[in-house]
Write an enzyme that holds these catalytic residues in place. Structure first.
Site, PDB file in Angstrom:
ATOM      1  N   SER A   1      15.434  16.298 -43.882  1.00 55.74           N
ATOM      2  CA  SER A   1      16.471  17.330 -43.965  1.00 55.74           C
ATOM      3  C   SER A   1      15.907  18.640 -44.497  1.00 55.74           C
ATOM      4  O   SER A   1      16.180  19.716 -43.954  1.00 55.74           O
ATOM      5  CB  SER A   1      17.617  16.855 -44.866  1.00 55.74           C
ATOM      6  OG  SER A   1      18.168  15.653 -44.379  1.00 55.74           O
TER       7      SER A   1
ATOM      8  N   LYS B   1      16.450   5.494 -49.137  1.00 56.16           N
ATOM      9  CA  LYS B   1      16.621   6.734 -49.880  1.00 56.16           C
ATOM     10  C   LYS B   1      18.115   7.006 -49.983  1.00 56.16           C
ATOM     11  O   LYS B   1      18.806   7.105 -48.967  1.00 56.16           O
ATOM     12  CB  LYS B   1      15.931   7.905 -49.196  1.00 56.16           C
ATOM     13  CG  LYS B   1      16.162   9.235 -49.918  1.00 56.16           C
ATOM     14  CD  LYS B   1      15.692  10.434 -49.116  1.00 56.16           C
ATOM     15  CE  LYS B   1      16.009  11.726 -49.861  1.00 56.16           C
ATOM     16  NZ  LYS B   1      15.692  12.945 -49.064  1.00 56.16           N
TER      17      LYS B   1
END
Length: 363
Positions: A62, A187
Protein backbone atom coordinates in the site's frame (compact mmCIF):
# COMPACT_ATOMS: atom_id res chain seq x y z
CA UNK A 1 14.10 -7.18 30.84
CA UNK A 2 15.06 -7.97 27.25
CA UNK A 3 12.24 -7.87 24.73
CA UNK A 4 12.64 -10.56 22.08
CA UNK A 5 10.63 -10.73 18.87
CA UNK A 6 11.43 -14.43 18.26
CA UNK A 7 8.26 -15.69 19.94
CA UNK A 8 7.60 -19.35 19.31
CA UNK A 9 10.28 -19.78 16.64
CA UNK A 10 13.26 -22.08 16.56
CA UNK A 11 16.71 -20.85 15.62
CA UNK A 12 18.07 -24.34 14.99
CA UNK A 13 18.11 -23.98 11.22
CA UNK A 14 20.12 -21.57 9.10
CA UNK A 15 18.02 -20.84 6.01
CA UNK A 16 19.44 -18.67 3.25
CA UNK A 17 16.84 -15.89 3.39
CA UNK A 18 14.60 -16.65 6.35
CA UNK A 19 11.39 -14.81 7.07
CA UNK A 20 12.59 -13.49 10.41
CA UNK A 21 10.70 -11.84 13.24
CA UNK A 22 11.28 -8.11 13.51
CA UNK A 23 10.50 -4.85 11.78
CA UNK A 24 9.77 -4.48 8.08
CA UNK A 25 9.40 -1.23 6.14
CA UNK A 26 6.89 -1.07 3.25
CA UNK A 27 9.02 0.82 0.74
CA UNK A 28 7.49 3.81 -1.11
CA UNK A 29 7.68 3.90 -4.88
CA UNK A 30 9.34 7.07 -6.14
CA UNK A 31 8.43 8.83 -9.39
CA UNK A 32 10.20 11.32 -11.63
CA UNK A 33 8.69 14.77 -11.49
CA UNK A 34 6.47 15.47 -14.47
CA UNK A 35 6.55 12.12 -16.26
CA UNK A 36 5.65 9.96 -13.23
CA UNK A 37 8.02 7.30 -14.55
CA UNK A 38 9.75 5.18 -11.91
CA UNK A 39 12.64 6.95 -10.19
CA UNK A 40 14.83 3.89 -9.80
CA UNK A 41 17.90 5.76 -8.58
CA UNK A 42 16.00 7.18 -5.59
CA UNK A 43 14.28 3.84 -5.03
CA UNK A 44 17.63 2.01 -4.79
CA UNK A 45 19.00 4.71 -2.49
CA UNK A 46 16.11 4.31 -0.09
CA UNK A 47 16.13 0.50 -0.15
CA UNK A 48 19.79 0.52 0.86
CA UNK A 49 19.18 3.16 3.53
CA UNK A 50 16.55 0.89 5.07
CA UNK A 51 18.66 -2.25 4.79
CA UNK A 52 21.63 -0.53 6.45
CA UNK A 53 19.35 0.64 9.26
CA UNK A 54 18.19 -2.92 9.94
CA UNK A 55 14.76 -2.81 8.29
CA UNK A 56 13.24 -5.71 6.42
CA UNK A 57 12.23 -4.85 2.85
CA UNK A 58 8.65 -5.05 1.58
CA UNK A 59 7.91 -3.83 -1.95
CA UNK A 60 4.77 -3.01 -3.90
CA UNK A 61 2.44 -2.74 -0.92
CA UNK A 62 0.00 0.00 0.00
CA UNK A 63 2.81 2.43 0.87
CA UNK A 64 4.41 1.51 -2.44
CA UNK A 65 1.27 2.63 -4.34
CA UNK A 66 0.97 -0.86 -5.83
CA UNK A 67 -2.58 -0.20 -7.01
CA UNK A 68 -1.20 2.51 -9.32
CA UNK A 69 1.62 0.37 -10.75
CA UNK A 70 1.74 -1.68 -13.93
CA UNK A 71 2.66 -5.35 -13.51
CA UNK A 72 5.89 -4.68 -15.41
CA UNK A 73 6.73 -1.88 -12.97
CA UNK A 74 6.26 -4.17 -9.99
CA UNK A 75 8.60 -6.71 -11.57
CA UNK A 76 11.17 -4.01 -12.35
CA UNK A 77 11.09 -2.71 -8.77
CA UNK A 78 11.67 -6.20 -7.37
CA UNK A 79 14.56 -6.85 -9.77
CA UNK A 80 16.09 -3.45 -9.00
CA UNK A 81 15.89 -3.96 -5.25
CA UNK A 82 17.36 -7.46 -5.42
CA UNK A 83 20.27 -6.28 -7.56
CA UNK A 84 20.93 -3.29 -5.29
CA UNK A 85 20.84 -5.38 -2.12
CA UNK A 86 23.14 -8.03 -3.57
CA UNK A 87 25.64 -5.45 -4.85
CA UNK A 88 25.75 -3.77 -1.42
CA UNK A 89 26.43 -7.02 0.42
CA UNK A 90 22.87 -7.73 1.59
CA UNK A 91 22.56 -11.00 -0.31
CA UNK A 92 20.82 -12.67 2.61
CA UNK A 93 18.17 -9.93 2.98
CA UNK A 94 14.78 -11.32 1.92
CA UNK A 95 12.25 -9.38 -0.12
CA UNK A 96 8.51 -9.52 0.48
CA UNK A 97 6.46 -8.32 -2.50
CA UNK A 98 2.82 -7.36 -2.71
CA UNK A 99 1.00 -9.42 -5.35
CA UNK A 100 -2.67 -9.29 -4.39
CA UNK A 101 -4.89 -8.02 -7.21
CA UNK A 102 -8.47 -8.64 -8.32
CA UNK A 103 -8.84 -12.25 -9.39
CA UNK A 104 -7.31 -15.45 -8.08
CA UNK A 105 -5.88 -16.16 -11.52
CA UNK A 106 -4.21 -12.77 -11.84
CA UNK A 107 -2.85 -12.89 -8.28
CA UNK A 108 -1.23 -16.26 -8.95
CA UNK A 109 0.26 -14.98 -12.21
CA UNK A 110 1.69 -11.86 -10.56
CA UNK A 111 3.04 -13.89 -7.64
CA UNK A 112 4.92 -16.15 -10.02
CA UNK A 113 6.34 -13.12 -11.82
CA UNK A 114 7.43 -11.63 -8.50
CA UNK A 115 9.20 -14.85 -7.54
CA UNK A 116 11.03 -14.94 -10.86
CA UNK A 117 12.07 -11.32 -10.36
CA UNK A 118 13.66 -12.07 -6.99
CA UNK A 119 10.95 -11.91 -4.33
CA UNK A 120 11.36 -14.46 -1.55
CA UNK A 121 7.84 -14.06 -0.13
CA UNK A 122 4.57 -12.51 -1.27
CA UNK A 123 1.96 -10.62 0.70
CA UNK A 124 -1.60 -10.83 -0.61
CA UNK A 125 -4.58 -8.64 0.22
CA UNK A 126 -8.18 -9.81 -0.12
CA UNK A 127 -9.85 -9.09 -3.44
CA UNK A 128 -12.07 -6.16 -2.53
CA UNK A 129 -13.76 -4.97 -5.73
CA UNK A 130 -16.56 -7.54 -5.40
CA UNK A 131 -16.39 -7.57 -1.61
CA UNK A 132 -20.14 -8.05 -1.23
CA UNK A 133 -20.03 -11.28 -3.23
CA UNK A 134 -17.23 -12.90 -1.24
CA UNK A 135 -18.44 -14.96 1.70
CA UNK A 136 -16.29 -16.88 4.19
CA UNK A 137 -15.66 -19.92 1.91
CA UNK A 138 -14.82 -17.70 -1.08
CA UNK A 139 -12.30 -15.67 0.91
CA UNK A 140 -10.70 -18.76 2.38
CA UNK A 141 -10.49 -20.42 -1.04
CA UNK A 142 -8.87 -17.30 -2.52
CA UNK A 143 -5.93 -17.37 -0.12
CA UNK A 144 -5.56 -21.16 -0.10
CA UNK A 145 -5.64 -21.43 -3.90
CA UNK A 146 -3.08 -18.64 -4.30
CA UNK A 147 -0.79 -20.20 -1.69
CA UNK A 148 -1.01 -23.69 -3.15
CA UNK A 149 -0.15 -22.40 -6.65
CA UNK A 150 2.61 -20.06 -5.50
CA UNK A 151 6.31 -20.94 -5.78
CA UNK A 152 7.01 -18.77 -2.71
CA UNK A 153 5.30 -18.56 0.70
CA UNK A 154 2.30 -16.27 1.04
CA UNK A 155 1.52 -13.80 3.82
CA UNK A 156 -2.09 -12.75 4.45
CA UNK A 157 -2.65 -8.99 4.38
CA UNK A 158 -5.68 -7.87 6.38
CA UNK A 159 -6.38 -4.23 5.52
CA UNK A 160 -10.12 -3.52 5.30
CA UNK A 161 -9.54 0.07 4.15
CA UNK A 162 -7.88 -1.13 0.93
CA UNK A 163 -9.99 -4.26 0.40
CA UNK A 164 -13.51 -2.96 0.02
CA UNK A 165 -14.09 -3.21 3.75
CA UNK A 166 -13.31 -6.95 3.94
CA UNK A 167 -12.34 -7.74 7.53
CA UNK A 168 -10.69 -11.12 7.97
CA UNK A 169 -11.43 -12.29 11.49
CA UNK A 170 -9.13 -14.45 13.60
CA UNK A 171 -11.11 -17.61 12.82
CA UNK A 172 -10.66 -17.40 9.05
CA UNK A 173 -7.00 -16.41 9.33
CA UNK A 174 -6.28 -19.40 11.56
CA UNK A 175 -8.29 -21.64 9.23
CA UNK A 176 -6.29 -20.49 6.18
CA UNK A 177 -3.02 -21.08 8.04
CA UNK A 178 -4.09 -24.61 8.92
CA UNK A 179 -5.40 -25.40 5.43
CA UNK A 180 -2.26 -24.34 3.52
CA UNK A 181 1.29 -25.03 4.70
CA UNK A 182 2.53 -22.37 2.25
CA UNK A 183 0.97 -19.56 4.31
CA UNK A 184 3.75 -17.84 6.23
CA UNK A 185 2.00 -15.24 8.34
CA UNK A 186 -0.38 -12.33 8.57
CA UNK A 187 -0.07 -8.55 8.61
CA UNK A 188 -2.84 -6.90 10.63
CA UNK A 189 -3.37 -3.36 9.36
CA UNK A 190 -6.81 -3.50 10.90
CA UNK A 191 -5.07 -2.45 14.13
CA UNK A 192 -7.11 -4.95 16.14
CA UNK A 193 -4.90 -5.95 19.07
CA UNK A 194 -7.42 -8.49 20.33
CA UNK A 195 -7.33 -10.25 16.96
CA UNK A 196 -3.53 -10.27 17.07
CA UNK A 197 -3.60 -11.84 20.54
CA UNK A 198 -5.99 -14.58 19.43
CA UNK A 199 -4.02 -15.45 16.29
CA UNK A 200 -0.70 -15.47 18.13
CA UNK A 201 -2.16 -17.66 20.87
CA UNK A 202 -3.13 -20.22 18.23
CA UNK A 203 -0.08 -20.06 15.92
CA UNK A 204 2.94 -18.73 17.85
CA UNK A 205 3.20 -21.83 19.99
CA UNK A 206 5.24 -25.03 19.48
CA UNK A 207 2.14 -27.17 19.09
CA UNK A 208 1.07 -25.30 15.93
CA UNK A 209 4.31 -26.04 14.12
CA UNK A 210 4.15 -29.70 15.14
CA UNK A 211 0.55 -30.15 14.01
CA UNK A 212 0.76 -27.93 10.92
CA UNK A 213 4.38 -27.72 9.73
CA UNK A 214 5.12 -25.14 7.09
CA UNK A 215 6.02 -26.23 3.57
CA UNK A 216 9.13 -24.05 3.58
CA UNK A 217 11.40 -24.35 6.62
CA UNK A 218 12.55 -20.77 6.02
CA UNK A 219 9.02 -19.47 6.42
CA UNK A 220 7.41 -19.95 9.84
CA UNK A 221 4.03 -18.38 10.48
CA UNK A 222 4.60 -14.81 11.68
CA UNK A 223 2.01 -12.59 13.33
CA UNK A 224 2.82 -8.98 12.45
CA UNK A 225 1.12 -5.73 13.32
CA UNK A 226 0.48 -3.11 10.66
CA UNK A 227 1.22 -0.04 12.80
CA UNK A 228 4.03 1.06 15.07
CA UNK A 229 1.84 2.03 17.99
CA UNK A 230 1.40 -1.38 19.60
CA UNK A 231 4.79 -3.07 19.16
CA UNK A 232 5.44 -3.36 22.88
CA UNK A 233 2.08 -4.85 23.93
CA UNK A 234 2.05 -7.17 20.91
CA UNK A 235 5.42 -8.61 21.91
CA UNK A 236 3.92 -9.74 25.20
CA UNK A 237 1.18 -11.46 23.20
CA UNK A 238 3.71 -13.59 21.24
CA UNK A 239 3.60 -11.46 18.07
CA UNK A 240 6.72 -11.30 15.94
CA UNK A 241 7.06 -7.62 15.01
CA UNK A 242 5.44 -5.30 12.51
CA UNK A 243 5.29 -4.03 8.97
CA UNK A 244 4.67 -0.30 9.18
CA UNK A 245 5.30 2.83 7.12
CA UNK A 246 7.01 4.59 10.03
CA UNK A 247 10.02 2.38 9.36
CA UNK A 248 10.77 4.58 6.35
CA UNK A 249 11.01 7.78 8.40
CA UNK A 250 12.42 6.56 11.72
CA UNK A 251 13.89 3.08 11.29
CA UNK A 252 16.21 3.21 14.29
CA UNK A 253 13.47 4.43 16.62
CA UNK A 254 11.12 1.76 15.35
CA UNK A 255 13.64 -1.06 15.70
CA UNK A 256 14.82 0.09 19.14
CA UNK A 257 11.48 -0.84 20.70
CA UNK A 258 12.03 -4.51 19.92
CA UNK A 259 15.10 -4.97 22.10
CA UNK A 260 15.29 -2.46 24.95
CA UNK A 261 17.23 -3.35 28.09
CA UNK A 262 14.57 -2.25 30.54
CA UNK A 263 10.81 -2.12 30.33
CA UNK A 264 10.59 1.59 31.32
CA UNK A 265 12.84 2.50 28.39
CA UNK A 266 10.71 0.39 26.07
CA UNK A 267 7.65 2.25 27.28
CA UNK A 268 9.32 5.63 26.70
CA UNK A 269 10.26 4.69 23.16
CA UNK A 270 6.83 3.22 22.44
CA UNK A 271 5.16 6.44 23.63
CA UNK A 272 7.18 8.57 21.20
CA UNK A 273 6.82 6.15 18.30
CA UNK A 274 3.08 5.65 18.84
CA UNK A 275 2.38 9.39 18.86
CA UNK A 276 4.52 9.96 15.77
CA UNK A 277 3.01 7.00 13.98
CA UNK A 278 -0.52 8.33 14.51
CA UNK A 279 0.37 11.83 13.34
CA UNK A 280 2.13 10.62 10.19
CA UNK A 281 -0.51 7.97 9.40
CA UNK A 282 -3.15 10.68 9.20
CA UNK A 283 -1.35 12.28 6.25
CA UNK A 284 -0.69 9.00 4.47
CA UNK A 285 1.73 8.37 1.62
CA UNK A 286 2.07 12.05 0.73
CA UNK A 287 3.07 12.89 4.30
CA UNK A 288 5.64 10.09 4.46
CA UNK A 289 7.18 11.20 1.17
CA UNK A 290 7.33 14.81 2.36
CA UNK A 291 9.15 13.78 5.54
CA UNK A 292 11.63 11.71 3.53
CA UNK A 293 12.24 14.77 1.36
CA UNK A 294 12.74 16.93 4.43
CA UNK A 295 15.06 14.48 6.14
CA UNK A 296 16.96 12.91 3.26
CA UNK A 297 16.44 15.09 0.18
CA UNK A 298 14.19 12.71 -1.75
CA UNK A 299 10.52 11.83 -1.68
CA UNK A 300 8.47 13.62 -4.31
CA UNK A 301 4.80 13.32 -5.07
CA UNK A 302 2.56 10.26 -5.18
CA UNK A 303 1.30 9.10 -8.57
CA UNK A 304 -1.90 10.90 -9.57
CA UNK A 305 -4.74 11.11 -8.73
CA UNK A 306 -3.15 11.32 -5.27
CA UNK A 307 -1.65 14.72 -4.56
CA UNK A 308 1.15 16.24 -2.55
CA UNK A 309 0.22 17.91 0.68
CA UNK A 310 -0.25 21.66 0.47
CA UNK A 311 2.65 23.79 1.68
CA UNK A 312 0.61 24.74 4.71
CA UNK A 313 -0.03 21.10 5.65
CA UNK A 314 3.60 20.18 5.03
CA UNK A 315 4.77 22.97 7.34
CA UNK A 316 2.24 21.98 9.99
CA UNK A 317 3.31 18.32 9.79
CA UNK A 318 7.00 19.16 10.15
CA UNK A 319 6.39 21.43 13.14
CA UNK A 320 4.03 19.03 14.89
CA UNK A 321 5.32 18.16 18.35
CA UNK A 322 4.93 14.42 17.75
CA UNK A 323 6.97 14.56 14.55
CA UNK A 324 9.68 16.69 16.15
CA UNK A 325 9.92 14.32 19.11
CA UNK A 326 10.32 11.38 16.74
CA UNK A 327 12.92 13.19 14.63
CA UNK A 328 14.94 14.04 17.73
CA UNK A 329 14.76 10.44 18.95
CA UNK A 330 15.97 9.18 15.58
CA UNK A 331 18.85 11.67 15.58
CA UNK A 332 19.87 10.64 19.08
CA UNK A 333 19.95 6.98 18.05
CA UNK A 334 22.02 7.90 14.99
CA UNK A 335 24.51 9.70 17.24
CA UNK A 336 24.70 6.65 19.51
CA UNK A 337 25.30 4.43 16.49
CA UNK A 338 28.11 6.69 15.29
CA UNK A 339 29.84 6.50 18.66
CA UNK A 340 29.75 2.71 18.50
CA UNK A 341 31.15 2.62 14.97
CA UNK A 342 34.85 2.24 14.18
CA UNK A 343 36.37 5.63 13.38
CA UNK A 344 37.08 4.47 9.84
CA UNK A 345 33.36 4.20 9.08
CA UNK A 346 31.62 7.44 8.18
CA UNK A 347 27.93 8.17 8.55
CA UNK A 348 26.58 10.25 5.70
CA UNK A 349 24.12 12.77 7.13
CA UNK A 350 21.63 12.22 4.31
CA UNK A 351 21.27 8.61 5.31
CA UNK A 352 22.01 7.21 1.85
CA UNK A 353 25.40 5.75 2.76
CA UNK A 354 24.78 4.76 6.36
CA UNK A 355 27.29 2.12 7.34
CA UNK A 356 25.93 -1.34 7.87
CA UNK A 357 25.38 -2.18 11.49
CA UNK A 358 23.52 -4.70 13.57
CA UNK A 359 20.09 -3.55 14.75
CA UNK A 360 18.00 -5.76 16.98
CA UNK A 361 14.98 -5.78 14.69
CA UNK A 362 15.64 -9.37 13.67
CA UNK A 363 16.70 -10.78 17.03
Amino acid sequence: MVMSMSNGLSNSLKPSRPLAPGIWAPVPTFFLQGSEELDLATFKRHVLYLAKAGMGILLCGSMGEAHHLEDSERVLLIKTARQALDAAGFRDAPIIAGTGVGSTRKTIELTRQAAEAGADYAIVIASGYYAGALDYPALKNFFVEVAEASPIPIMIYNYPGAAGGIELDSDIIESIAIESSNICGVKLTCGNVGKLVRIAAATAVPSFDKLYPRKNKDAPFLVLGGFADFILPSAFARAHGAIAGLGNVAPLSFAAITDPTLLPEAQRLQDIVAAGDRTIALVGIAGTKFLLEKLHGYGGAPRRPMQRLTKEREEALWKHKNVQALVELEKSLEREAMVKMPSSIALNTNGADRASREVSAFA
